[in-house]
Design an enzyme around this catalytic site. Sequence first.
Site, PDB file in Angstrom:
ATOM      1  N   GLU A 103      48.031 123.634  31.084  1.00 22.16           N
ATOM      2  CA  GLU A 103      48.563 122.360  30.591  1.00 22.16           C
ATOM      3  C   GLU A 103      47.792 121.196  31.203  1.00 22.16           C
ATOM      4  O   GLU A 103      47.926 120.909  32.400  1.00 22.16           O
ATOM      5  CB  GLU A 103      50.044 122.214  30.914  1.00 22.16           C
ATOM      6  CG  GLU A 103      50.623 120.893  30.411  1.00 22.16           C
ATOM      7  CD  GLU A 103      52.082 120.692  30.770  1.00 22.16           C
ATOM      8  OE1 GLU A 103      52.574 119.566  30.599  1.00 22.16           O
ATOM      9  OE2 GLU A 103      52.722 121.655  31.228  1.00 22.16           O
ATOM     10  N   LYS A 150      67.202 136.243  35.484  1.00 20.27           N
ATOM     11  CA  LYS A 150      66.289 135.809  34.429  1.00 20.27           C
ATOM     12  C   LYS A 150      67.001 135.283  33.185  1.00 20.27           C
ATOM     13  O   LYS A 150      66.499 135.425  32.072  1.00 20.27           O
ATOM     14  CB  LYS A 150      65.330 136.949  34.054  1.00 20.27           C
ATOM     15  CG  LYS A 150      64.508 137.440  35.235  1.00 20.27           C
ATOM     16  CD  LYS A 150      63.658 138.650  34.901  1.00 20.27           C
ATOM     17  CE  LYS A 150      62.928 139.120  36.147  1.00 20.27           C
ATOM     18  NZ  LYS A 150      62.151 140.348  35.910  1.00 20.27           N
ATOM     19  N   ASP A 166      57.355 136.679  40.060  1.00 22.12           N
ATOM     20  CA  ASP A 166      57.784 137.044  38.715  1.00 22.12           C
ATOM     21  C   ASP A 166      57.998 135.760  37.918  1.00 22.12           C
ATOM     22  O   ASP A 166      58.940 135.007  38.189  1.00 22.12           O
ATOM     23  CB  ASP A 166      59.092 137.840  38.787  1.00 22.12           C
ATOM     24  CG  ASP A 166      59.480 138.454  37.448  1.00 22.12           C
ATOM     25  OD1 ASP A 166      59.087 137.896  36.404  1.00 22.12           O
ATOM     26  OD2 ASP A 166      60.186 139.476  37.449  1.00 22.12           O
ATOM     27  N   HIS A 201      48.769 111.768  28.996  1.00 19.81           N
ATOM     28  CA  HIS A 201      48.526 112.965  28.201  1.00 19.81           C
ATOM     29  C   HIS A 201      47.348 112.782  27.260  1.00 19.81           C
ATOM     30  O   HIS A 201      46.593 113.720  26.987  1.00 19.81           O
ATOM     31  CB  HIS A 201      49.786 113.355  27.427  1.00 19.81           C
ATOM     32  CG  HIS A 201      50.741 114.157  28.252  1.00 19.81           C
ATOM     33  ND1 HIS A 201      50.734 115.533  28.259  1.00 19.81           N
ATOM     34  CD2 HIS A 201      51.715 113.788  29.120  1.00 19.81           C
ATOM     35  CE1 HIS A 201      51.655 115.987  29.093  1.00 19.81           C
ATOM     36  NE2 HIS A 201      52.264 114.945  29.619  1.00 19.81           N
TER      37      HIS A 201
END
Length: 402
Positions: free
Chosen positions: A97, A226, A301, A396
Amino acid sequence: MDQYRSDLREGRLKLYALEKVLPPDDAVTLRREYIEEETGSDLSPLSSYSIPIDRIVARNCENMIGCVQVPVGVAGPVPVKGEYADTIVWLPLATTEGALVASVNRGCSAIAKAGGAEVRILRDGMTRAPVFAAGSVAHAHEVAAFAEDHLMEIQEIAESTTSHGELIGLVPYIVGTSVFLRFEFDTKDAMGMNMVTIASQKAADYIAEETGARLVALSGNMCADKKPAAINLVEGRGKTVTAGVFLPDALCKEVFKCDSASLAEVNMRKNLVGSARAGALGFNAHAANIIAALYIACGQDPAHVVEGSSCITTADLMEGGVYVAVTLPAVQVGTVGGGTGIATQAACLSLLRVAGSGDPPGANAKAFAEIVAAGVLAGELSLLGALAAQHLARAHKELGRG
């Protein structure tokens, strides 16, 4: 190799069994070539990697065909003033990103100029919650009562499966004839899901045998692993960490080109009111961005970004400036086990000076959690500042490029 390729095509050899007959690198190459032939794909970009894969094919990834490379940038330095991490660190951020690393870097600069991020771990415990089926609500109550009354025996049985983990708590929840027992463990420097799963299995088997309840599933989603869940937001899972810094008015103007009141208002209306109106379980600007980038770089993870996104960001106006803090109820990290032994990920943990087991055990994982919180604080500061100064779109456009 031709014989193995023929065996694969004719079904005499399974794709997942290649490592049993070939060295790991050869097995990965043949598997990738076989998939290329089967699908007409060009997978050659996946063939270039520098990490030793012997351990990876045994522990980390089945049916391996290569590696996807993620760029790693560095942000910092950022002073972390924690109980376990009292140091200045550079943050390795694995991301695709554009503008993310630059944004975190700006936040790190503000924290450094303000004297560093204060960080504290509020609690630490990894959970697993098996679900049992009882014969009636009365029986369900008996099962829950048995678990609470026999905690010492259950603790001994659970801890017999591990040389490091400790059962530190057990809370029962009853829904009709379903009984959920939320075990909580101190897993030291490991993230600990494998550890607590194995320990919980043995404890659950004992409870089922003694009470007559039927163990339905070792994970009953009261853990909750999760998945976004209010129980993790309230009770915490893994490490609950908070980090804060006081920004003087002049520093806000210098680094973020906005005043303290504007930054605090953006936080209140966006992170608090906006998130509440949306029914969100997280009240932050983009905590998951920093958590994901750190987790991927450091062998964690990445699915645990779900729990990490429950961060709450606060901004308190004070005389002469604003105190901004992040509270992360569920940071699941480890410095041993899982992906932490992969060479590139181990290098990133070494950059943070938290690789391997700590002294005392658990110190490195706690230090890493404090660093994660400081990184999230840097990211939140920078985005809040960009929004307050109306600079988000421009950043951006300049750095993200689409």
